[in-house]
Motif scaffolding. Structure first.
Motif, PDB file in Angstrom:
ATOM      1  N   PHE A   1       0.827  -1.204   0.000  1.00 27.73           N
ATOM      2  CA  PHE A   1       0.000   0.000   0.000  1.00 27.73           C
ATOM      3  C   PHE A   1       0.864   1.258   0.000  1.00 27.73           C
ATOM      4  O   PHE A   1       0.526   2.253  -0.633  1.00 27.73           O
ATOM      5  CB  PHE A   1      -0.947   0.008   1.202  1.00 27.73           C
ATOM      6  CG  PHE A   1      -1.888  -1.159   1.215  1.00 27.73           C
ATOM      7  CD1 PHE A   1      -2.858  -1.296   0.236  1.00 27.73           C
ATOM      8  CD2 PHE A   1      -1.798  -2.125   2.191  1.00 27.73           C
ATOM      9  CE1 PHE A   1      -3.726  -2.377   0.232  1.00 27.73           C
ATOM     10  CE2 PHE A   1      -2.657  -3.210   2.202  1.00 27.73           C
ATOM     11  CZ  PHE A   1      -3.622  -3.337   1.225  1.00 27.73           C
ATOM     12  N   LEU A   2       1.971   1.207   0.699  1.00 25.18           N
ATOM     13  CA  LEU A   2       2.893   2.340   0.739  1.00 25.18           C
ATOM     14  C   LEU A   2       3.445   2.623  -0.650  1.00 25.18           C
ATOM     15  O   LEU A   2       3.492   3.776  -1.086  1.00 25.18           O
ATOM     16  CB  LEU A   2       4.028   2.058   1.724  1.00 25.18           C
ATOM     17  CG  LEU A   2       5.095   3.127   1.868  1.00 25.18           C
ATOM     18  CD1 LEU A   2       4.482   4.436   2.351  1.00 25.18           C
ATOM     19  CD2 LEU A   2       6.179   2.663   2.828  1.00 25.18           C
ATOM     20  N   LYS A   3       3.834   1.585  -1.345  1.00 29.23           N
ATOM     21  CA  LYS A   3       4.366   1.736  -2.702  1.00 29.23           C
ATOM     22  C   LYS A   3       3.317   2.362  -3.622  1.00 29.23           C
ATOM     23  O   LYS A   3       3.616   3.287  -4.384  1.00 29.23           O
ATOM     24  CB  LYS A   3       4.801   0.376  -3.245  1.00 29.23           C
ATOM     25  CG  LYS A   3       5.468   0.436  -4.585  1.00 29.23           C
ATOM     26  CD  LYS A   3       5.967  -0.941  -4.997  1.00 29.23           C
ATOM     27  CE  LYS A   3       6.662  -0.863  -6.327  1.00 29.23           C
ATOM     28  NZ  LYS A   3       7.196  -2.160  -6.737  1.00 29.23           N
TER      29      LYS A   3
ATOM     30  N   LEU B   1      10.114  -2.762   4.354  1.00 27.41           N
ATOM     31  CA  LEU B   1      11.516  -2.367   4.495  1.00 27.41           C
ATOM     32  C   LEU B   1      12.164  -2.129   3.133  1.00 27.41           C
ATOM     33  O   LEU B   1      12.958  -1.189   2.972  1.00 27.41           O
ATOM     34  CB  LEU B   1      12.290  -3.419   5.293  1.00 27.41           C
ATOM     35  CG  LEU B   1      11.823  -3.596   6.746  1.00 27.41           C
ATOM     36  CD1 LEU B   1      12.586  -4.745   7.405  1.00 27.41           C
ATOM     37  CD2 LEU B   1      11.978  -2.309   7.520  1.00 27.41           C
ATOM     38  N   GLN B   2      11.824  -2.930   2.141  1.00 22.83           N
ATOM     39  CA  GLN B   2      12.369  -2.751   0.800  1.00 22.83           C
ATOM     40  C   GLN B   2      11.855  -1.451   0.176  1.00 22.83           C
ATOM     41  O   GLN B   2      12.618  -0.703  -0.422  1.00 22.83           O
ATOM     42  CB  GLN B   2      12.021  -3.939  -0.101  1.00 22.83           C
ATOM     43  CG  GLN B   2      12.621  -3.840  -1.485  1.00 22.83           C
ATOM     44  CD  GLN B   2      14.135  -3.797  -1.458  1.00 22.83           C
ATOM     45  OE1 GLN B   2      14.777  -4.628  -0.825  1.00 22.83           O
ATOM     46  NE2 GLN B   2      14.721  -2.829  -2.123  1.00 22.83           N
ATOM     47  N   VAL B   3      10.568  -1.194   0.321  1.00 25.84           N
ATOM     48  CA  VAL B   3       9.995   0.052  -0.220  1.00 25.84           C
ATOM     49  C   VAL B   3      10.651   1.257   0.451  1.00 25.84           C
ATOM     50  O   VAL B   3      11.051   2.214  -0.217  1.00 25.84           O
ATOM     51  CB  VAL B   3       8.462   0.089  -0.032  1.00 25.84           C
ATOM     52  CG1 VAL B   3       7.903   1.466  -0.380  1.00 25.84           C
ATOM     53  CG2 VAL B   3       7.789  -0.978  -0.878  1.00 25.84           C
ATOM     54  N   LEU B   4      10.787   1.229   1.760  1.00 26.89           N
ATOM     55  CA  LEU B   4      11.423   2.338   2.475  1.00 26.89           C
ATOM     56  C   LEU B   4      12.862   2.530   2.014  1.00 26.89           C
ATOM     57  O   LEU B   4      13.318   3.662   1.823  1.00 26.89           O
ATOM     58  CB  LEU B   4      11.371   2.097   3.988  1.00 26.89           C
ATOM     59  CG  LEU B   4       9.990   2.147   4.628  1.00 26.89           C
ATOM     60  CD1 LEU B   4      10.068   1.701   6.087  1.00 26.89           C
ATOM     61  CD2 LEU B   4       9.386   3.537   4.518  1.00 26.89           C
ATOM     62  N   ASN B   5      13.572   1.442   1.822  1.00 25.34           N
ATOM     63  CA  ASN B   5      14.952   1.518   1.333  1.00 25.34           C
ATOM     64  C   ASN B   5      15.000   2.128  -0.070  1.00 25.34           C
ATOM     65  O   ASN B   5      15.852   2.963  -0.363  1.00 25.34           O
ATOM     66  CB  ASN B   5      15.586   0.125   1.335  1.00 25.34           C
ATOM     67  CG  ASN B   5      17.048   0.172   0.978  1.00 25.34           C
ATOM     68  OD1 ASN B   5      17.812   0.898   1.590  1.00 25.34           O
ATOM     69  ND2 ASN B   5      17.430  -0.600  -0.026  1.00 25.34           N
TER      70      ASN B   5
ATOM     71  N   ILE C   1      12.153  10.017   5.711  1.00 25.55           N
ATOM     72  CA  ILE C   1      11.540   8.886   6.417  1.00 25.55           C
ATOM     73  C   ILE C   1      11.843   9.024   7.892  1.00 25.55           C
ATOM     74  O   ILE C   1      13.000   9.165   8.294  1.00 25.55           O
ATOM     75  CB  ILE C   1      12.057   7.543   5.877  1.00 25.55           C
ATOM     76  CG1 ILE C   1      11.705   7.413   4.390  1.00 25.55           C
ATOM     77  CG2 ILE C   1      11.467   6.385   6.679  1.00 25.55           C
ATOM     78  CD1 ILE C   1      12.298   6.216   3.710  1.00 25.55           C
ATOM     79  N   ILE C   2      10.784   8.973   8.668  1.00 25.29           N
ATOM     80  CA  ILE C   2      10.930   9.093  10.139  1.00 25.29           C
ATOM     81  C   ILE C   2      10.519   7.784  10.756  1.00 25.29           C
ATOM     82  O   ILE C   2       9.539   7.200  10.394  1.00 25.29           O
ATOM     83  CB  ILE C   2      10.047  10.236  10.685  1.00 25.29           C
ATOM     84  CG1 ILE C   2      10.478  11.562  10.066  1.00 25.29           C
ATOM     85  CG2 ILE C   2      10.104  10.292  12.192  1.00 25.29           C
ATOM     86  CD1 ILE C   2       9.571  12.716  10.390  1.00 25.29           C
TER      87      ILE C   2
END
Length: 64
Positions: free
Chosen positions: A21-23, A51-55, A63-64
């Protein structure tokens, strides 16, 4: 008239273990023709997808 005309927006996206959903959310925001400041607030996600999307987006957004 596009949203770029004299408008600045701050968008805060809250996430916890919702990588798919973030992506999709970030992709949708990137399509908006506006001056956006996007901050992702993650509450300690530990799933691989999130974690992959955030990376992947860490160099582009705060990113907090």
């Amino acid at each position: 008239m596009s949203l770029k005309d004299n408008h600045n927006f701050a968008v805060y996206v809250f996430s916890y273990n919702r990588g798919i959903f973030l992506k999709n959310c970030i992709s949708s925001l990137e399509e908006i023709e506006a001056d956006l400041s996007i901050t992702i607030i993650d509450d300690g996600s530990d799933d691989v997808t999130t974690l992959q999307v955030l990376n992947d987006i860490s160099s582009k957004y705060s990113i907090i």
